[in-house]
Design a protein around this motif. Structure first.
Motif, PDB file in Angstrom:
ATOM      1  N   ASN A  72      -3.388  15.384 -30.752  1.00  0.00           N
ATOM      2  CA  ASN A  72      -3.626  14.060 -30.870  1.00  0.00           C
ATOM      3  C   ASN A  72      -3.149  13.516 -29.580  1.00  0.00           C
ATOM      4  O   ASN A  72      -2.936  13.921 -28.512  1.00  0.00           O
ATOM      5  CB  ASN A  72      -2.544  13.478 -31.821  1.00  0.00           C
ATOM      6  CG  ASN A  72      -1.010  13.514 -31.824  1.00  0.00           C
ATOM      7  OD1 ASN A  72      -0.519  13.804 -30.568  1.00  0.00           O
ATOM      8  ND2 ASN A  72      -0.293  13.492 -32.717  1.00  0.00           N
ATOM      9  N   ALA A  73      -3.145  11.813 -29.471  1.00  0.00           N
ATOM     10  CA  ALA A  73      -2.765  11.247 -28.121  1.00  0.00           C
ATOM     11  C   ALA A  73      -1.443  11.618 -27.615  1.00  0.00           C
ATOM     12  O   ALA A  73      -1.323  11.839 -26.421  1.00  0.00           O
ATOM     13  CB  ALA A  73      -3.145   9.652 -28.296  1.00  0.00           C
ATOM     14  N   HIS A  74      -0.642  11.676 -28.461  1.00  0.00           N
ATOM     15  CA  HIS A  74       0.871  12.085 -28.138  1.00  0.00           C
ATOM     16  C   HIS A  74       0.977  13.372 -27.577  1.00  0.00           C
ATOM     17  O   HIS A  74       1.368  13.747 -26.437  1.00  0.00           O
ATOM     18  CB  HIS A  74       1.938  11.849 -29.206  1.00  0.00           C
ATOM     19  CG  HIS A  74       3.224  12.310 -28.621  1.00  0.00           C
ATOM     20  ND1 HIS A  74       3.983  11.527 -27.855  1.00  0.00           N
ATOM     21  CD2 HIS A  74       3.894  13.285 -29.008  1.00  0.00           C
ATOM     22  CE1 HIS A  74       5.368  12.258 -27.620  1.00  0.00           C
ATOM     23  NE2 HIS A  74       5.029  13.388 -28.311  1.00  0.00           N
ATOM     24  N   ARG A  76      -1.589  14.875 -26.212  1.00  0.00           N
ATOM     25  CA  ARG A  76      -2.150  15.149 -24.973  1.00  0.00           C
ATOM     26  C   ARG A  76      -1.563  14.786 -23.681  1.00  0.00           C
ATOM     27  O   ARG A  76      -1.541  15.142 -22.543  1.00  0.00           O
ATOM     28  CB  ARG A  76      -3.758  14.318 -24.930  1.00  0.00           C
ATOM     29  CG  ARG A  76      -4.570  15.122 -25.710  1.00  0.00           C
ATOM     30  CD  ARG A  76      -6.037  14.232 -25.643  1.00  0.00           C
ATOM     31  NE  ARG A  76      -6.043  12.964 -25.955  1.00  0.00           N
ATOM     32  CZ  ARG A  76      -6.207  12.292 -26.957  1.00  0.00           C
ATOM     33  NH1 ARG A  76      -6.548  13.084 -27.994  1.00  0.00           N
ATOM     34  NH2 ARG A  76      -6.215  10.928 -27.010  1.00  0.00           N
TER      35      ARG A  76
END
Length: 138
Positions: A72-74, A76
């Motif tokens: 997820n964004a975190h 990445r």
């Protein structure tokens, strides 16, 4: 701040639009994909060392590296942060020196770099690496 002004006098100005337009493609660039970064971290430090620093299980890191799963964004951001740290370590130290430096008390950081990384991320540790390199190679 004066140093930034001096640099701008010597170099042509870059527009923010030009810089960020070129970065727009970066997310899908082969060397910067989460899969590529996960593979690079595993190849560089091993999954057993990288996964805990990312705050994940080895199996999840392996799935990211194989492309079976995507962070997820975190996740990445965590990958990019650790990748940046490892890149700086590779530039300043041999692998044995990097391990020793990361696990030894550091006066500038007030703690071991590995502990600072776990709490604050790579930014202060990269700053200490740069200071060390400047002293060593300056």
């Amino acid at each position: 701040m004066g140093q930034l002004q001096d640099m701008s006098a010597e170099e042509p100005a870059l527009s923010a639009t030009a810089v960020f337009a070129s970065l727009a493609e970066l997310r899908d660039a082969p060397g910067y994909s989460p899969k590529a970064i996960a593979e690079r971290l595993i190849n560089s430090m091993g999954a057993d060392a990288a996964a805990p620093l990312l705050g994940i299980k080895v199996e999840l890191l392996d799935r990211w590296a194989s492309g079976q799963d995507a962070p997820n964004a975190h996740g990445r951001l965590q990958l990019a942060d650790l990748d940046a740290l490892v890149g700086h370590l590779h530039c300043a130290f041999t692998p044995a020196q990097a391990m020793d430096w990361m696990c030894s008390p550091n006066a500038q950081l007030g703690s071991r770099p590995i502990d600072v990384y776990r709490v604050q991320g790579s930014a202060p540790v990269i700053g200490a690496i740069r200071a060390h390199a400047k002293e060593a190679f300056g």
